[in-house]
Design a protein around this motif. Structure first.
Motif, PDB file in Angstrom:
ATOM      1  N   LYS A 153       0.804  -1.230   0.000  1.00  0.00           N
ATOM      2  CA  LYS A 153       0.000   0.000   0.000  1.00  0.00           C
ATOM      3  C   LYS A 153       0.837   1.280   0.000  1.00  0.00           C
ATOM      4  O   LYS A 153       0.288   2.374  -0.018  1.00  0.00           O
ATOM      5  N   CYS A 154       2.160   1.161   0.053  1.00  0.00           N
ATOM      6  CA  CYS A 154       3.028   2.336  -0.100  1.00  0.00           C
ATOM      7  C   CYS A 154       3.500   2.390  -1.551  1.00  0.00           C
ATOM      8  O   CYS A 154       3.355   3.389  -2.214  1.00  0.00           O
ATOM      9  N   LYS A 155       4.072   1.293  -2.004  1.00  0.00           N
ATOM     10  CA  LYS A 155       4.513   1.098  -3.382  1.00  0.00           C
ATOM     11  C   LYS A 155       5.212   2.321  -3.978  1.00  0.00           C
ATOM     12  O   LYS A 155       4.890   2.778  -5.062  1.00  0.00           O
ATOM     13  N   TYR A 156       6.190   2.822  -3.224  1.00  0.00           N
ATOM     14  CA  TYR A 156       7.059   3.847  -3.786  1.00  0.00           C
ATOM     15  C   TYR A 156       7.919   3.170  -4.851  1.00  0.00           C
ATOM     16  O   TYR A 156       8.292   2.014  -4.701  1.00  0.00           O
ATOM     17  N   THR A 157       8.249   3.848  -5.896  1.00  0.00           N
ATOM     18  CA  THR A 157       9.022   3.229  -6.982  1.00  0.00           C
ATOM     19  C   THR A 157      10.394   3.877  -7.171  1.00  0.00           C
ATOM     20  O   THR A 157      11.010   3.701  -8.218  1.00  0.00           O
ATOM     21  N   ASP A 158      10.869   4.577  -6.172  1.00  0.00           N
ATOM     22  CA  ASP A 158      12.201   5.190  -6.239  1.00  0.00           C
ATOM     23  C   ASP A 158      13.259   4.128  -6.524  1.00  0.00           C
ATOM     24  O   ASP A 158      14.220   4.360  -7.260  1.00  0.00           O
ATOM     25  N   CYS A 159      13.091   2.949  -5.947  1.00  0.00           N
ATOM     26  CA  CYS A 159      14.037   1.843  -6.098  1.00  0.00           C
ATOM     27  C   CYS A 159      14.154   1.394  -7.555  1.00  0.00           C
ATOM     28  O   CYS A 159      15.232   1.032  -8.026  1.00  0.00           O
ATOM     29  N   VAL A 160      13.056   1.439  -8.253  1.00  0.00           N
ATOM     30  CA  VAL A 160      13.004   0.995  -9.643  1.00  0.00           C
ATOM     31  C   VAL A 160      13.924   1.838 -10.529  1.00  0.00           C
ATOM     32  O   VAL A 160      14.600   1.317 -11.418  1.00  0.00           O
TER      33      VAL A 160
END
Length: 107
Positions: A11-18
């Motif tokens: 439910k956070c699913k930040y995509t900075d890592c991607v």
């Protein structure tokens, strides 16, 4: 060894890592990301990029979250690869740090 996305991503699913992954090891589900252990090269550049602190070396996954090692393996075979950063859900900050989120995982 590989890296593992754990519960706090749900439910956070930040995509900075991607955006920093050199091999496109991340896969995107409806409300979480996972890492494909067959693609991950253990470079660890994603770890400091995760605003939710949800990524761990598989040997350092917090107690009580080791099931996410197999969950990443399983879901990475089902979900599509994501290679570009997206906006997080509007309520991501509200969910960051909430425990017991596994029940909300949408497969």
């Amino acid at each position: 060894m590989t890296y593992v996305v754990t519960e706090n991503c749900i439910k956070c699913k930040y995509t900075d890592c991607v955006s920093v992954c050199p091999v496109d090891a991340f896969c995107e589900g409806p409300n979480m990301l996972v890492i494909d252990p067959e693609v991950c090269i253990d470079c660890d550049v994603c770890v400091p990029e995760c605003p939710a602190g949800a990524i761990y070396d598989e040997n350092d996954v917090p107690e009580g979250q080791t099931s996410f090692i197999e969950l990443n393996r399983e879901l990475s075979g089902q979900w599509p690869t994501i290679s570009q950063m997206k906006d997080p859900p509007a309520d991501a900050e509200d969910w960051d740090g909430v425990t017991g989120k596994l029940e909300y995982l949408e497969k």
